[in-house]
Scaffold this active site. Structure first.
Site, mmCIF file in Angstrom:
data_model
loop_
_atom_site.group_PDB
_atom_site.id
_atom_site.type_symbol
_atom_site.label_atom_id
_atom_site.label_comp_id
_atom_site.label_asym_id
_atom_site.label_seq_id
_atom_site.Cartn_x
_atom_site.Cartn_y
_atom_site.Cartn_z
ATOM 1 N N ARG A 36 0.816 -1.216 0.000
ATOM 2 C CA ARG A 36 0.000 0.000 0.000
ATOM 3 C C ARG A 36 0.852 1.270 0.000
ATOM 4 O O ARG A 36 0.444 2.288 -0.575
ATOM 5 C CB ARG A 36 -0.931 0.005 1.216
ATOM 6 C CG ARG A 36 -2.072 -0.973 1.037
ATOM 7 C CD ARG A 36 -2.955 -1.010 2.233
ATOM 8 N NE ARG A 36 -4.177 -1.738 1.933
ATOM 9 C CZ ARG A 36 -5.008 -2.184 2.855
ATOM 10 N NH1 ARG A 36 -4.758 -1.979 4.136
ATOM 11 N NH2 ARG A 36 -6.105 -2.819 2.500
ATOM 12 N N LYS A 203 -18.679 -17.418 1.582
ATOM 13 C CA LYS A 203 -20.089 -17.256 1.937
ATOM 14 C C LYS A 203 -20.931 -16.518 0.915
ATOM 15 O O LYS A 203 -20.532 -15.473 0.408
ATOM 16 C CB LYS A 203 -20.170 -16.475 3.243
ATOM 17 C CG LYS A 203 -19.674 -17.247 4.438
ATOM 18 C CD LYS A 203 -19.975 -16.446 5.663
ATOM 19 C CE LYS A 203 -19.501 -17.095 6.927
ATOM 20 N NZ LYS A 203 -19.405 -16.077 7.985
ATOM 21 N N GLY A 353 -9.441 -7.962 -1.553
ATOM 22 C CA GLY A 353 -9.613 -8.909 -0.456
ATOM 23 C C GLY A 353 -8.817 -10.179 -0.655
ATOM 24 O O GLY A 353 -7.673 -10.167 -1.092
ATOM 25 N N GLY A 376 -13.153 -4.278 1.369
ATOM 26 C CA GLY A 376 -14.552 -3.853 1.525
ATOM 27 C C GLY A 376 -14.964 -2.839 0.468
ATOM 28 O O GLY A 376 -16.080 -2.901 -0.058
HETATM 29 P P1 AMP Z 1 -14.032 -14.648 0.946
HETATM 30 O O1 AMP Z 1 -13.354 -13.834 2.008
HETATM 31 O O2 AMP Z 1 -15.506 -14.724 1.072
HETATM 32 O O3 AMP Z 1 -13.561 -14.284 -0.454
HETATM 33 O O4 AMP Z 1 -13.600 -16.140 1.207
HETATM 34 C C1 AMP Z 1 -12.295 -16.549 1.119
HETATM 35 C C2 AMP Z 1 -12.132 -17.826 1.890
HETATM 36 O O5 AMP Z 1 -12.999 -18.814 1.387
HETATM 37 C C3 AMP Z 1 -10.741 -18.378 1.785
HETATM 38 O O6 AMP Z 1 -10.137 -18.320 3.042
HETATM 39 C C4 AMP Z 1 -10.952 -19.805 1.330
HETATM 40 O O7 AMP Z 1 -10.162 -20.735 2.032
HETATM 41 C C5 AMP Z 1 -12.407 -20.057 1.633
HETATM 42 N N1 AMP Z 1 -12.991 -21.093 0.779
HETATM 43 C C6 AMP Z 1 -12.968 -21.157 -0.556
HETATM 44 N N2 AMP Z 1 -13.556 -22.277 -1.000
HETATM 45 C C7 AMP Z 1 -13.949 -22.973 0.096
HETATM 46 C C8 AMP Z 1 -14.604 -24.230 0.290
HETATM 47 N N3 AMP Z 1 -14.957 -25.000 -0.732
HETATM 48 N N4 AMP Z 1 -14.852 -24.605 1.559
HETATM 49 C C9 AMP Z 1 -14.486 -23.822 2.604
HETATM 50 N N5 AMP Z 1 -13.873 -22.637 2.467
HETATM 51 C C10 AMP Z 1 -13.598 -22.215 1.236
#
Ligand code: AMP
Length: 396
Positions: A36, A203, A353, A376
């Site tokens: 950054r 999620k 992110g 974010g």
């Molecule tokens: P996000 O912050 O929502 O982009 O999520 C990122 C996180 O999702 C990472 O730490 C990944 O390890 C996790 N992730 C990705 N695919 C899976 C999966 N199939 N099961 C559990 N966690 C996952």
């Protein structure tokens, strides 16, 4: 309308207040990742090389109690910045008052000064984070011009971005902010078609705004990562012990109905009996067997996604395809990233992110057009929201 940028300003002899994003990881005075700081250099250099006085503001972490101040001082950043820019940087260990005003008064053209962590002002009634009108007005009174180059906080209305801007005649974007608007903003508002979005990560609930907005803009929306299995559940498929948000299954059903063939889901997965790297894993088509959890997309999904992506002219990617932090489940993310790197005529954008961490860790970042610096802020941008920090920048 295009935004005013720092290169539109006549900075010579002017005190230029610059909001940068120096919110970097620091442990025991040592900076972990200086991306950054490096990203802010073009704007700082432009101002100083053109005879302006650069007065820098940034937040660092969250300041909740007096003791936090010791760990959250920007002093190590001032020292690191001086090394990077090969010039002295005056650090002022306060956020207001005679010490700051005198230091600014002593500046010569081309000098750089860094003000202490703006969030030190949060101790006394959240003045920075709550955009206290008196604080924004005071900071604005210290300079002649204002430049916002902090994309990472553009989704927040704070005294150091919106507050200062609203007390100046004009506010300009720095080069970094300009780049984010150009790539991320344009990709969503004026994409060259075919426009494909790839959404992964853990999620559905975190990404629902993005899925919704991009379904209305993109030609195809590819889903991967953990949220796939909430969609599988919505289709009545077995998901074993895979990640699922039960309270989002209905929502996933309505997305599937609304999206029709715009939505592209994985057709196979890498599964294991435990959430661990040191257990056997295998690839399964479609449904996830009992006792297994899906941790990455499989090779047929990669092929399917590559087919969807091969003619794309704009690609926006947010969220990994699997648990990329573990080597056995990083392949899906890596393959998709590598394929994006081969698309010659496409603008390929990674939306901040975890996806940024993934492409950097997997070594594909330099083949892509733009890697957003905001977490974010990128998500809210992709949701089609107006970011207050960008809205406060003047139009050209
Ligand atoms: P996000 O912050 O929502 O982009 O999520 C990122 C996180 O999702 C990472 O730490 C990944 O390890 C996790 N992730 C990705 N695919 C899976 C999966 N199939 N099961 C559990 N966690 C996952």
């Amino acid at each position: 309308m295009a935004k005013l940028t720092v290169s539109d300003l006549d900075v010579k002899g002017k005190k230029v207040l610059i909001r940068v994003d120096f919110n970097v990881p620091i442990k025991a005075g040592v900076i972990g990742n200086d991306n950054r700081i490096v990203a802010a250099l073009p704007t700082i250099k432009y101002v100083t090389e053109n005879g302006g006085k650069a007065i820098l503001f940034s937040h660092l972490g969250r300041v909740k109690k007096e003791e936090d101040k010791k760990e959250l001082s920007l002093r190590p950043v001032a020292e690191h910045l001086a090394d990077l820019i090969k010039k002295p940087v005056t650090f002022v260990p306060v956020t207001r008052g005679p010490q700051l005003e005198e230091a600014i008064g002593k500046m010569n053209d081309g000098d750089i000064l860094l003000v202490e962590n703006t969030r030190f002002e949060d101790l006394d009634g959240k003045k920075e984070s709550g955009n206290d009108p008196e604080l924004g007005k005071y900071w604005a009174s210290l300079g002649d011009l204002y430049v916002n180059d902090a994309f990472g906080t553009a989704h927040r209305s704070h005294a150091s971005n919106v507050g200062i801007a609203s007390n100046m005649k004009q506010a300009a974007a720095g080069f970094l902010l300009e780049k984010e608007i150009k790539f991320l903003g344009n990709a969503v508002d004026n994409p060259v078609h075919p426009f494909v979005a790839i959404l992964g990560g853990a999620k559905v609930s975190d990404k629902i705004g993005v899925i919704d907005h991009l379904l209305s803009k993109a030609d195809k929306v590819i889903i991967g990562g953990g949220m796939t299995y909430t969609f599988y559940a919505a289709k009545g498929m077995k998901i074993g012990n895979s990640l699922v948000e039960k309270d989002k299954i209905e929502l996933a059903k309505s997305i599937i109905e609304k999206a029709g063939d715009k939505l592209v889901l994985p057709v196979d997965s890498v599964v294991a009996e435990k959430f661990a790297n040191d257990v056997p894993s295998k690839v399964v088509d479609g449904e996830i067997p009992d006792g297994y959890m899906a941790l990455d997309i499989g090779p047929k999904s990669v092929e399917l996604f590559e087919n969807v992506l091969k003619d794309a002219k704009t690609v926006v990617w947010n969220g990994p395809m699997g648990v990329f932090e573990m080597s056995n489940y990083a392949k899906g993310t890596l393959e998709v990233g590598k394929f994006l790197g081969t698309l010659k005529d496409a603008t390929t954008i990674v939306g901040g992110g975890d996806s940024t961490a993934a492409v950097q860790q997997l070594g594909v970042a330099d083949k892509l057009t733009h890697i957003s610096t905001g977490g974010g802020a990128s998500l809210e941008y992709l949701e089609g929201k107006t970011l207050p920090g960008i809205a406060a920048v003047s139009d050209k």
